[in-house]
Design a protein around this motif. Structure first.
Motif: not given
Length: 410
Positions: A59-64, A339-342, A365-371
């Motif tokens: 849920a880290s906005q910094a990472f996203v 906007t992307t969907s996380h 195109r896409r949001t940041a990946p989950l670990l």
């Protein structure tokens, strides 16, 4: 969303970075269409995942913010089997980006010499605090320290004030930009020759590179530049000035602009004052001029003066906070956010790519990946057998995102 491929479509990038400079570099490549594979350590991932108000690393906005458009896998590179996975991935990669201290990747068996022997066409980009060579190469790099040692802090702020850093991490971001610039140049060379190469940049040099006016002042004249607040060091008036309800930034940077400004604010009397007759004279009397203009401009609001000055062709603008930036009609027209969907955060707003290309548009195109979200997908597509992947996961060498079940649980 556009349907055209980005300029770097088909280019595969291995991203072994954390926090900002390296992650920003690889994000720029991803924005331009490259297939960027973010490699993070199991359990904790990129340090940016813990820069959050919540303990949930997803849920880290910094990472996203720094890792959109990437696919993510999780590997323990300190385990020889994890490092071996990267070596196998490097066989078919076009680019690798890393931002660890010099020597770290060599100790893991993932340095340039090792990987270029496996894939001579590999473009290998290393971003560090002080560069891959020199007396400071082993020191850790942070934006604050780079701003301090590059001279940026010495010319930021007000005269006689305390040292002040730029409000954004300019050395981190510029190192990422220079890294991406170097990668693209190296990739063009590779297309022509089939030869990969080592790209080396640093936070320190990225900072020094931005001191174009300031360094030239010393190189050409031997004069050590001092901070000037918001004022320009070569032109006047070119600074923020007070109004009745805030400040306005005025860029009357040449004689024509100066004369137009005086007419716009109904101060043509200033054109008759010898001390303000030319830019050198205005610079010599810059503080006096700023005081005189400030007194006059405080009679009306920022909006009033912006309208008046723009009507006369004078460059100017209000000083926005971040919320005002995104509320401005022009920024909305230019589409500076998307906007992307996380899966954890829901709808997430991102800054868009600040670049318009008519034939190969960049996009989010896409949001940041989950670990570990794409661990199985990437390894399977890279020739790893299902049993190999299961063994890596069972041993803790690789990790998959929660909910991505093992094919053959131990």
């Amino acid at each position: 969303m556009t349907t055209r491929a980005g300029a770097l479509a088909g280019v595969r990038v291995l991203d072994i970075t954390q926090v900002m400079a390296g992650a920003y570099c690889s994000m720029l490549l991803a924005d331009m269409g490259a297939d960027v594979i973010k490699i993070e350590r199991p359990k904790t991932g990129d340090d940016t995942r813990r820069m959050s108000a919540t303990s949930d690393i997803e849920a880290s906005q910094a990472f996203v913010a720094m890792n959109r458009n990437k696919r993510g896998i999780s590997l323990d590179l300190k385990d020889p089997a994890g490092a071996d996975v990267v070596r196998r991935l490097a066989r078919t990669a076009d680019v690798l980006v890393e931002n660890f201290r010099p020597g770290t990747m060599d100790k893991l068996g993932l340095g340039f010499d090792t990987l270029s022997a496996i894939n001579p066409e590999l473009v290998y980009c290393s971003i560090s605090g002080f560069g891959a060579t020199g007396p400071y190469r082993d020191l850790g790099g942070f934006d604050l320290v780079a701003q301090a040692m590059s001279g940026i802090m010495s010319v930021t702020g007000t005269p006689d004030g305390e040292p002040v850093k730029v409000g954004v991490p300019v050395c981190d971001l510029n190192a990422g930009l220079f890294g991406a610039f170097g990668v693209l140049n190296a990739y063009i060379h590779r297309l022509a020759t089939g030869e990969g190469q080592f790209v080396d940049t640093s936070l320190l040099e990225a900072g020094i590179a931005t001191t174009v006016w300031e360094s030239n002042e010393w190189l050409a004249e031997g004069k050590v530049p001092a901070p000037t607040g918001s004022a320009h060091r070569l032109s006047a008036p070119y600074q923020a000035l007070p109004t009745s309800d805030g400040h306005i930034a005025i860029g009357a940077a040449n004689q024509r602009g100066w004369e137009a400004m005086c007419r716009a604010i109904h101060r043509t009397d200033l054109l008759e004052i010898e001390e303000y007759g030319s830019n050198p004279q205005r610079m010599a009397n810059q503080r006096q001029l700023a005081t005189e203009l400030g007194r006059h401009l405080q009679s009306r609001s920022t909006d009033h003066w912006v309208g008046v000055l723009r009507a006369h062709g004078v460059a100017c603008g209000p000083i926005y906070d971040v919320s005002q930036v995104h509320a401005d009609a022009h920024m909305q027209h230019r589409g500076v956010t998307t906007t992307t969907s996380h899966p954890i955060l829901g709808q997430v707003r991102h800054l868009t790519v600040p670049l318009r290309m008519s034939q190969t548009p960049a996009e989010v195109r896409r949001t940041a990946p989950l670990l570990g979200e794409h661990t199985r997908e990437v390894l399977a597509a890279s020739g790893f057998a299902e049993a190999e992947i299961d063994e890596l996961v069972n041993r803790g060498v690789a990790e998959v995102a929660e909910g991505a079940a093992l094919t053959n649980p131990a």
